[in-house]
Design an enzyme around this catalytic site. Structure first.
Site, PDB file in Angstrom:
ATOM      1  CB  SER A 107       1.928   0.622   9.212  1.00  0.00           C
ATOM      2  OG  SER A 107       0.927   1.379   8.575  1.00  0.00           O
ATOM      3  CE1 TYR A 130       1.279   7.198   5.259  1.00  0.00           C
ATOM      4  CE2 TYR A 130       0.136   5.299   6.144  1.00  0.00           C
ATOM      5  CZ  TYR A 130       1.010   5.859   5.228  1.00  0.00           C
ATOM      6  OH  TYR A 130       1.607   5.068   4.294  1.00  0.00           O
ATOM      7  CB  THR A 156       4.729   8.320   6.368  1.00  0.00           C
ATOM      8  OG1 THR A 156       5.372   7.208   6.980  1.00  0.00           O
ATOM      9  CG2 THR A 156       4.734   8.130   4.863  1.00  0.00           C
ATOM     10  CE  LYS A 252       8.731   4.411   5.226  1.00  0.00           C
ATOM     11  NZ  LYS A 252       7.579   4.463   4.298  1.00  0.00           N
ATOM     12  CG  HIS A 276       5.119   5.250   0.369  1.00  0.00           C
ATOM     13  ND1 HIS A 276       4.792   6.061   1.410  1.00  0.00           N
ATOM     14  CD2 HIS A 276       4.314   4.167   0.507  1.00  0.00           C
ATOM     15  CE1 HIS A 276       3.828   5.527   2.129  1.00  0.00           C
ATOM     16  NE2 HIS A 276       3.520   4.350   1.608  1.00  0.00           N
TER      17      HIS A 276
HETATM   18  C1  FMN Z   1       2.224  -3.356   0.929  1.00  0.00           C
HETATM   19  C2  FMN Z   1       2.919  -2.110   1.403  1.00  0.00           C
HETATM   20  C3  FMN Z   1       2.317  -1.331   2.374  1.00  0.00           C
HETATM   21  C4  FMN Z   1       2.951  -0.178   2.836  1.00  0.00           C
HETATM   22  N1  FMN Z   1       2.371   0.557   3.829  1.00  0.00           N
HETATM   23  C5  FMN Z   1       3.026   1.629   4.344  1.00  0.00           C
HETATM   24  C6  FMN Z   1       2.501   2.330   5.461  1.00  0.00           C
HETATM   25  O1  FMN Z   1       1.454   1.988   5.992  1.00  0.00           O
HETATM   26  N2  FMN Z   1       3.216   3.383   5.930  1.00  0.00           N
HETATM   27  C7  FMN Z   1       4.408   3.790   5.369  1.00  0.00           C
HETATM   28  O2  FMN Z   1       5.010   4.753   5.823  1.00  0.00           O
HETATM   29  N3  FMN Z   1       4.917   3.124   4.321  1.00  0.00           N
HETATM   30  C8  FMN Z   1       4.278   2.053   3.811  1.00  0.00           C
HETATM   31  N4  FMN Z   1       4.831   1.353   2.786  1.00  0.00           N
HETATM   32  C9  FMN Z   1       6.148   1.737   2.269  1.00  0.00           C
HETATM   33  C10 FMN Z   1       7.249   1.018   3.056  1.00  0.00           C
HETATM   34  O3  FMN Z   1       7.333   1.505   4.373  1.00  0.00           O
HETATM   35  C11 FMN Z   1       8.622   1.235   2.416  1.00  0.00           C
HETATM   36  O4  FMN Z   1       8.814   2.607   2.232  1.00  0.00           O
HETATM   37  C12 FMN Z   1       8.801   0.529   1.081  1.00  0.00           C
HETATM   38  O5  FMN Z   1       8.217  -0.749   1.099  1.00  0.00           O
HETATM   39  C13 FMN Z   1      10.285   0.424   0.776  1.00  0.00           C
HETATM   40  O6  FMN Z   1      10.532  -0.179  -0.443  1.00  0.00           O
HETATM   41  P1  FMN Z   1      10.877  -1.729  -0.596  1.00  0.00           P
HETATM   42  O7  FMN Z   1       9.563  -2.440  -0.514  1.00  0.00           O
HETATM   43  O8  FMN Z   1      11.506  -1.788  -1.925  1.00  0.00           O
HETATM   44  O9  FMN Z   1      11.802  -2.117   0.543  1.00  0.00           O
HETATM   45  C14 FMN Z   1       4.204   0.201   2.288  1.00  0.00           C
HETATM   46  C15 FMN Z   1       4.803  -0.597   1.317  1.00  0.00           C
HETATM   47  C16 FMN Z   1       4.180  -1.747   0.870  1.00  0.00           C
HETATM   48  C17 FMN Z   1       4.866  -2.601  -0.163  1.00  0.00           C
END
Ligand code: FMN
Length: 387
Positions: A107, A130, A156, A252, A276
């Site tokens: 990320s 981002y 994203t 995404k 997300h």
């Molecule tokens: C703690 C946390 C931080 C996240 N940070 C980002 C991020 O920095 N960039 C991004 O594109 N998605 C981020 N996401 C979303 C994840 O990439 C992903 O879309 C999501 O966790 C998928 O759902 P799941 O947790 O049920 O597998 C984050 C999710 C969580 C739980």
């Protein structure tokens, strides 16, 4: 941690090891968490149509995802601040992914830099971007990702403003975590985390080091997003990203056939069906509900990756049967990381990979290529869905 039989048990271990303010940061979603819950529960609308008496001696779950080889149809989703769960969490995750033979997506908001990840392991790396108001910093990040050998760029597109996560607001979550009268007792009750992270090196967004965006004081994520993310970025900019990057690009955060078609018309290599993890627009359709309409709209012109709600290997097999090329996992690996560092991420991958294999074997479709919609039907009592 080795004793955890499934992802939910890793979640229980994570909850035990982390202070509440940190656990809720990974576990929570936006507003009422309707979409967060639906991401998981909507998989139950699909049931398998099992075929029997086929030869399943040779089983193969390997595939390629955007040209990247993968031992199993899984990618570690980009998650900011993994280092807040376990010291240098992104390095641990990338090593576990390398050992398991699946890609790891770093990320923008990681606590380890693009370069540190490149030095730590020879994992197949992707980079998630981002889009920042400062295009100079954005361009420099893309160039760093390319210079360190990242194989795909993930844009994203669902986070122009941040989805309000009320658990984080209530808990006063900041980066780095603040010692306050409210958090002190919580931190002290979790000495494993306290000595590893709370009293360890300062947690920062390392990819921003040396830029004017680097934050010295504790900030909430909402403050960071509001200050830095570009609200004006649009389809017109996709061409710019493609030209600066020069390799495969995934979007995404796509949830509709309309956007999927536009993405493909812009030459995007993969569409990641995602809300997300229920952390942005609450009430948005679940990833698995949106999957079929996106797969049908893309019609083979790009790969489709499902992201959201994966807690069992059977969820992955259902997504593949509906037409996904692979699935991203977010919390599934974060729970493992929180429960046991690199070994915990390795355990979460081992659990999911074994479950994928056993599900495909019992389904009578032992290779990824044999998974199609004839493997599924809707559950009794489910409303009919797009087929
Ligand atoms: C703690 C946390 C931080 C996240 N940070 C980002 C991020 O920095 N960039 C991004 O594109 N998605 C981020 N996401 C979303 C994840 O990439 C992903 O879309 C999501 O966790 C998928 O759902 P799941 O947790 O049920 O597998 C984050 C999710 C969580 C739980």
């Amino acid at each position: 941690m080795k004793t955890a039989l499934n992802i939910d048990e890793l979640r229980t271990l994570a909850k035990r090891r982390l202070p509440k303010v940190i656990f809720e940061f990974i576990d929570g979603g936006a507003f009422d968490e309707v979409t967060l819950r639906a991401n998981q529960s909507d998989f139950e609308h699909w049931r398998f149509r099992t075929r029997v008496l086929g030869d399943i001696t040779t089983r193969d779950t390997s595939t390629t995802i955007m040209g990247t080889p993968a031992a199993s149809p899984l990618v570690l989703a980009p998650t900011g601040l993994a280092g807040i769960l376990s010291r240098r969490g992104e390095l641990s995750a990338s090593r576990a992914a390398a050992a398991a033979g699946v890609p790891y997506c770093l990320s923008t908001m990681a606590t380890c830099s693009i370069e540190q990840i490149a030095e730590a392991s020879d994992v197949h790396r992707w980079f998630q971007l981002y889009v920042l108001r400062d295009r100079g910093i954005t361009r420099a990040m893309i160039e760093r990702a390319r210079a360190t050998g990242c194989k795909a760029l993930v844009l994203t597109v669902d986070t122009k403003v941040q989805g309000p996560r009320e658990r984080d607001m209530r808990n006063g979550f900041t980066v780095p975590p603040k010692f306050t009268p409210a958090t002190l007792l919580d931190f002290a009750r979790h000495p494993g985390w306290l000595f590893d992270v709370g009293l360890g090196p300062k947690v920062t967004f390392r990819n921003f080091e040396g830029t004017k965006v680097a934050a010295d004081d504790a900030v909430t994520i909402t403050q960071f997003v509001a200050g830095q993310y570009d609200l004006s970025v649009s389809w017109k900019d996709v061409e710019w990203f493609r030209s600066v990057w020069g390799g495969p690009v995934a979007l995404k955060g796509v949830l509709t056939s309309e956007d999927a078609k536009i993405a493909v018309d812009h030459g995007i290599e993969a569409v990641i069906v995602s809300n997300h993890g229920g952390r942005q627009l609450d009430g948005a359709v679940s990833a698995v509900q949106a999957l079929t309409e996106v797969v049908d709209a893309v019609a083979g012109r790009a790969e489709v990756i499902l992201d959201g709600g994966i807690r069992r290997g059977s969820d992955v097999v259902k997504a593949l049967a509906l037409g996904a090329r692979a699935c991203m996992i977010g919390r599934a690996w974060l729970y493992g990381l929180a429960a046991g560092g690199e070994a915990g991420v390795a355990r979460s991958l081992e659990i999911l990979m074994k479950e994928i294999d056993i599900t495909m074997a019992l389904l009578g479709r032992p290779t990824v290529a044999q998974l199609d919609r004839s493997a599924l039907t809707t559950a009794l009592g489910s409303a009919p869905r797009h087929r």
